[in-house]
Design a protein around this motif. Structure first.
Motif, mmCIF file in Angstrom:
data_model
loop_
_atom_site.group_PDB
_atom_site.id
_atom_site.type_symbol
_atom_site.label_atom_id
_atom_site.label_comp_id
_atom_site.label_asym_id
_atom_site.label_seq_id
_atom_site.Cartn_x
_atom_site.Cartn_y
_atom_site.Cartn_z
ATOM 1 N N LEU A 221 0.835 -1.206 0.000
ATOM 2 C CA LEU A 221 0.000 0.000 0.000
ATOM 3 C C LEU A 221 0.870 1.256 0.000
ATOM 4 C CD1 LEU A 221 -2.778 1.431 0.364
ATOM 5 C CD2 LEU A 221 -2.456 1.147 2.832
ATOM 6 N N ASN A 222 1.883 1.262 0.853
ATOM 7 C CA ASN A 222 2.758 2.436 0.918
ATOM 8 C C ASN A 222 3.547 2.627 -0.373
ATOM 9 O OD1 ASN A 222 1.856 2.745 3.532
ATOM 10 N ND2 ASN A 222 3.658 1.819 4.466
ATOM 11 N N SER A 250 -3.464 -2.201 7.100
ATOM 12 C CA SER A 250 -3.708 -1.162 8.105
ATOM 13 C C SER A 250 -2.720 -0.012 7.909
ATOM 14 C CB SER A 250 -3.554 -1.747 9.505
ATOM 15 O OG SER A 250 -3.735 -0.747 10.479
ATOM 16 N N PRO A 251 -3.183 1.219 7.743
ATOM 17 C CA PRO A 251 -2.254 2.333 7.514
ATOM 18 C C PRO A 251 -1.432 2.634 8.759
ATOM 19 C CG PRO A 251 -4.498 3.149 7.757
ATOM 20 C CD PRO A 251 -4.602 1.658 7.720
ATOM 21 N N ASP A 252 -0.157 2.964 8.557
ATOM 22 C CA ASP A 252 0.724 3.337 9.645
ATOM 23 C C ASP A 252 1.168 4.788 9.464
ATOM 24 O OD1 ASP A 252 2.264 3.014 7.434
ATOM 25 O OD2 ASP A 252 3.692 1.600 8.311
ATOM 26 N N SER A 253 2.132 5.199 10.266
ATOM 27 C CA SER A 253 2.594 6.593 10.183
ATOM 28 C C SER A 253 3.227 6.890 8.830
ATOM 29 C CB SER A 253 3.598 6.865 11.313
ATOM 30 O OG SER A 253 4.730 6.014 11.192
ATOM 31 N N ALA A 301 -6.847 10.272 15.632
ATOM 32 C CA ALA A 301 -7.785 9.346 16.270
ATOM 33 C C ALA A 301 -7.167 7.948 16.398
ATOM 34 C CB ALA A 301 -9.088 9.284 15.468
ATOM 35 N N ARG A 302 -6.483 7.504 15.375
ATOM 36 C CA ARG A 302 -5.833 6.197 15.448
ATOM 37 C C ARG A 302 -4.649 6.227 16.416
ATOM 38 N NH1 ARG A 302 -7.041 2.558 11.571
ATOM 39 N NH2 ARG A 302 -4.957 1.648 11.732
ATOM 40 N N TRP A 303 -3.962 7.378 16.507
ATOM 41 C CA TRP A 303 -2.838 7.490 17.447
ATOM 42 C C TRP A 303 -3.331 7.419 18.892
ATOM 43 C CZ3 TRP A 303 -1.372 12.449 19.960
ATOM 44 C CH2 TRP A 303 -0.235 12.317 20.748
ATOM 45 N N ARG A 304 -4.416 8.109 19.180
ATOM 46 C CA ARG A 304 -4.932 8.109 20.545
ATOM 47 C C ARG A 304 -5.542 6.767 20.942
ATOM 48 N NH1 ARG A 304 -7.762 14.126 20.485
ATOM 49 N NH2 ARG A 304 -5.806 15.312 20.808
ATOM 50 N N SER A 305 -5.978 6.019 19.966
ATOM 51 C CA SER A 305 -6.503 4.678 20.263
ATOM 52 C C SER A 305 -5.415 3.619 20.298
ATOM 53 C CB SER A 305 -7.561 4.299 19.235
ATOM 54 O OG SER A 305 -7.011 4.263 17.932
ATOM 55 N N GLY A 306 -4.180 3.995 20.093
ATOM 56 C CA GLY A 306 -3.074 3.047 20.175
ATOM 57 C C GLY A 306 -2.903 2.172 18.958
ATOM 58 N N LYS A 307 -3.344 2.610 17.782
ATOM 59 C CA LYS A 307 -3.219 1.804 16.580
ATOM 60 C C LYS A 307 -1.988 2.152 15.743
ATOM 61 C CE LYS A 307 -8.198 1.015 16.149
ATOM 62 N NZ LYS A 307 -9.393 1.173 15.287
ATOM 63 N N ILE A 308 -1.525 3.379 15.833
ATOM 64 C CA ILE A 308 -0.348 3.788 15.080
ATOM 65 C C ILE A 308 0.565 4.594 15.991
ATOM 66 C CG2 ILE A 308 -1.601 3.871 12.877
ATOM 67 C CD1 ILE A 308 -1.493 6.950 13.109
ATOM 68 N N LEU A 309 1.789 4.798 15.540
ATOM 69 C CA LEU A 309 2.755 5.661 16.198
ATOM 70 C C LEU A 309 2.934 6.928 15.364
ATOM 71 C CD1 LEU A 309 5.537 3.129 17.238
ATOM 72 C CD2 LEU A 309 3.883 4.226 18.745
ATOM 73 N N GLU A 312 8.373 12.053 13.969
ATOM 74 C CA GLU A 312 8.705 13.411 13.538
ATOM 75 C C GLU A 312 8.412 13.628 12.064
ATOM 76 O OE1 GLU A 312 12.571 16.456 13.667
ATOM 77 O OE2 GLU A 312 12.844 14.279 13.676
ATOM 78 N N HIS A 313 8.583 12.609 11.230
ATOM 79 C CA HIS A 313 8.345 12.749 9.798
ATOM 80 C C HIS A 313 6.878 13.065 9.519
ATOM 81 C CE1 HIS A 313 12.361 11.163 9.027
ATOM 82 N NE2 HIS A 313 12.103 10.225 9.911
ATOM 83 N N LEU A 314 5.982 12.413 10.239
ATOM 84 C CA LEU A 314 4.557 12.660 10.038
ATOM 85 C C LEU A 314 4.167 14.051 10.521
ATOM 86 C CD1 LEU A 314 1.732 11.786 9.283
ATOM 87 C CD2 LEU A 314 1.564 10.572 11.459
ATOM 88 N N VAL A 315 4.673 14.450 11.665
ATOM 89 C CA VAL A 315 4.342 15.776 12.197
ATOM 90 C C VAL A 315 4.847 16.870 11.260
ATOM 91 C CG1 VAL A 315 4.685 17.342 14.133
ATOM 92 C CG2 VAL A 315 4.329 14.911 14.558
ATOM 93 N N CYS A 316 6.059 16.732 10.773
ATOM 94 C CA CYS A 316 6.619 17.754 9.877
ATOM 95 C C CYS A 316 5.927 17.751 8.523
ATOM 96 C CB CYS A 316 8.120 17.532 9.710
ATOM 97 S SG CYS A 316 9.066 17.808 11.218
#
Length: 707
Positions: A221-222, A250-253, A301-309, A312-316
């Motif tokens: 997928l990625n 399942s999508p990740d960061s 939402a997925r981060w707060r539910s503990g599904k993904i991490l 820094e790359h995603l935040v930026c």
């Protein structure tokens, strides 16, 4: 019967000679017109007796019957040569088959076959590797060997050849594995034909979902999302992103990072569209920002539910999209960093830099820190590691271990994003606080981009004091003349600061300590910072005069009354002292700079070549010398120095003025031996500036142009 005209003429001619057929004559190769003419002349001579034809008769004979020469021309050896090539190719093919069969008699394990194929591809023996894979596919599963072949063609940017090998692999009953599709998708992402790569990757991906026994996973997928993002195909990327599920895709960061970067590229492409006006470009960018916000809400939402991490790359990636927006979008970057990295907001009321390592090392340093605030209280407690080094399974396990999600670990990329947001929102006064927090509390090691953006923030904020401190801490291997030019520009812009010239002196000392030779433009900016403090000096003089004229104040003493002078005179005196100090500080560095012109660093073959290499440096040196002459003359003409007390100083200044004038004359004679610099300068500046900046004839009056 007699169809050939050449044969007919030979039979009815005056002297009948036996005709030599081409089958009995040895084959000769004729390559040019001269050889054809010689052949035809020889034939005519043999028919008509031993006579020599001249050129005119030969041309007349060719014009009368051009087919005769063509009939007598022997055929080339094309058939024989092509037959030799076919025989050589067949022998090479037989030898290659013999070698492959010999190897396959000993190589039975698919691992050994794959290793031999890989070794052959390393030597660019593609035919041997392909033949071995084909022969081994008859009775052995050699998917890894086919993967090596596909990967080889993908690295060589041969997309069609790789796809054909993939189709041939399936026809030979070799089932593609997960690694096969990963190689294809990643090769499509690096293809030089992005549109074609998108069509092939999307077609294969959809076949895997609908008909394939092997369903695509998160890695596939990625990879396909990256293919679409690189081709700037936003519709296909979002369609592929919609196929994500909670099972095996399942999508990740990394998935969200690719999608957000693809949206940013699509937003940036709106600026390149010449058919859109500014309002339409802004509307397109706002639409992409809203789309990115929706995807970011799903990721949070997925981060707060503990599904993904979240890393820094995603935040930026999300922060760079917000930088494309207006003031509010750029200002929300600070909220973004506080949400995902727990970085405090120093721009809000009460936001202070926590006491950290810097306060322990420098007890007397004023940071405006609350006594009960510590670095351990504001620094993130739990930080996620670099998810690029983890497998998808490890990422899921680590994300599930934290019920509320792990904070992302800040780094140089986050610091650059933060400084860019501060520059765009004009909140550069908080840049030193964030810089100290990242470097001293969080322990982030700044890179070259961080230093450059921090330098830009201080330049916009006219922070000359912080600029002087940064120049002393700037690593020498990352430092260049352009950084010092920005630093002196900040000092010039900080005209209302009484200590701006003092900060410029510190920057000048740092330049001399970190650069081998001073930069001429930096020296001129340093002189400009010394004479550009008239506004702050006038403000100080007005405040002093207001205090003296205040009726409620005590009457001045006798000594104070004697020191009372005109504010204009006092301003000139202070400005003259600054210019005098600047010239004195820049004199030795300028002599070091001019001495370097006599000994070029690069080896040259002639004085002309050495002069051509140093022409620009000499012109910059002449401009700096003129500015120094202007400063010296201004100090001497405005009575800054007392003729009696400062006699030695005046003598030194006049001698330096003479040295600078002679330096300009020497460089002028060397650079313009046949042309006067006045004419050269007027040609460069144009007719509009010729009157305004008329260069005087006397070289000793250069200062009048720049005074």
């Amino acid at each position: 019967m007699f169809v050939c005209r050449a044969c007919l003429r030979s039979l009815v001619g005056g002297s009948i000679n036996p005709v030599e057929t081409r089958l009995l004559r040895p084959l000769r190769k004729t390559t040019d017109l001269g050889s054809r003419r010689r052949t035809f002349a020889t034939t005519l001579g043999s028919r008509n007796g031993p006579q020599l034809l001249n050129v005119a008769d030969l041309r007349a004979a060719l014009a009368a019957d051009p087919d005769a020469a063509a009939e007598e021309e022997p055929q080339p050896e094309e058939t024989t040569t092509s037959k030799q090539d076919v025989d050589t190719a067949q022998r090479q093919k037989n030898r290659l088959e013999w070698v492959v069969n010999k190897h396959l008699t000993w190589l039975k394990d698919p691992v050994d076959i794959a290793a031999h194929v890989r070794k052959a591809l390393d030597k660019d023996s593609v035919d041997e590797a392909l033949l071995m894979a084909r022969k081994a596919s008859r009775n052995t599963k050699v998917e890894v060997s086919w993967n090596h072949l596909i990967d080889y063609h993908m690295k060589k940017k041969r997309l069609h050849a790789a796809v054909k090998l993939y189709q041939e692999m399936k026809k030979r009953q070799q089932v593609p594995n997960a690694r096969t599709f990963t190689i294809i998708f990643r090769g499509c992402a690096e293809s030089i034909h992005p549109k074609l790569a998108v069509s092939e990757a999307v077609k294969i991906y959809n076949q895997m979902i609908s008909h394939g026994n092997l369903k695509p996973n998160t890695i596939h997928l990625n990879a396909v999302l990256e293919v679409c993002a690189r081709a700037n195909d936003l519709d296909s990327m979002l369609a592929i992103f919609a196929t994500a599920d909670e099972a095996i895709r399942s999508p990740d960061s990394h998935t969200y990072t690719i999608v957000l970067n693809g949206i940013r590229y699509a937003a940036l492409s709106a600026h390149k569209d010449t058919g859109l006006i500014d309002a339409e470009v802004r509307r397109v960018i706002d639409e992409h920002i809203d789309r990115a916000r929706a995807i970011w809400a799903n990721a949070i939402a997925r981060w707060r539910s503990g599904k993904i991490l979240i890393d820094e790359h995603l935040v930026c990636a999300m922060g760079r999209i917000l930088l494309l927006g207006d003031y509010h979008s750029s200002n929300s970057i600070l909220d973004l960093l506080e949400q995902t990295m727990k970085i405090p907001r120093f721009d809000k009321t009460g936001g202070q830099l926590p006491a950290g390592k810097a306060d322990k090392a420098e007890p007397g340093r004023q940071t405006g820190v609350a006594s009960d605030a510590t670095a351990s209280q504001l620094a993130p407690k739990t930080e996620a590691p670099d998810t690029r080094q983890l497998s998808p399974v490890k990422r899921k396990e680590l994300a599930a271990s934290s019920p509320h999600g792990l904070f992302a670990k800040p780094g140089p990329n986050s610091l650059s994003l933060l400084l860019s947001a501060l520059c765009q929102t004009k909140k550069t006064s908080h840049a030193p606080k964030y810089w100290d927090y990242f470097t001293q509390v969080l322990g982030v090691q700044p890179d070259k981009d961080n230093y450059g953006r921090y330098l830009k923030a201080l330049t916009i904020g006219h922070a000359s004091a912080q600029m002087a401190k940064l120049m002393s801490e700037f690593p020498s291997e990352l430092l260049g003349p352009v950084h010092f030019r920005q630093a002196f520009g900040a000092c010039i812009a900080d005209a209302l600061n009484p200590n701006s010239f003092h900060n410029a002196c510190q920057i000048f000392d740092a330049m001399m300590a970190k650069l081998r030779y001073p930069d001429p433009l930096c020296m001129r900016l340093f002189l400009h910072s010394a004479r550009d403090g008239r506004a702050k000096l006038l403000k100080q003089a007005q405040a002093k005069a207001k205090k003296q004229n205040n009726p409620d104040s005590l009457p001045p003493s006798t000594e104070e009354a004697e020191r009372v002078t005109d504010p204009k005179t006092e301003i000139e005196q202070a400005q003259g002292r600054h210019l005098l100090a600047a010239v004195d500080r820049a004199w030795e560095p300028f002599r070091r700079l001019t001495s370097s012109f006599s000994y070029p660093e690069e080896a040259t073959r002639s004085p002309e070549e050495a002069l051509a290499l140093q022409r620009a440096e000499m012109q910059e040196g002449m401009a700096t010398a003129r500015h120094m002459i202007s400063a010296v003359v201004w100090v001497l003409d405005h009575g800054v120095l007392d003729p009696v007390k400062d006699r030695e100083t005046i003598k030194i200044l006049k001698s330096r003025q003479t040295v600078l004038i002679r330096l300009i004359q020497r460089y002028k004679a060397k650079l313009y031996p046949d042309d006067q610099p006045q004419q050269h300068q007027q040609r460069q500046e144009g007719k509009g500036n010729a009157e305004r900046r008329t260069v005087p004839e006397d070289p000793g009056d250069w200062w009048k142009v720049y005074a």
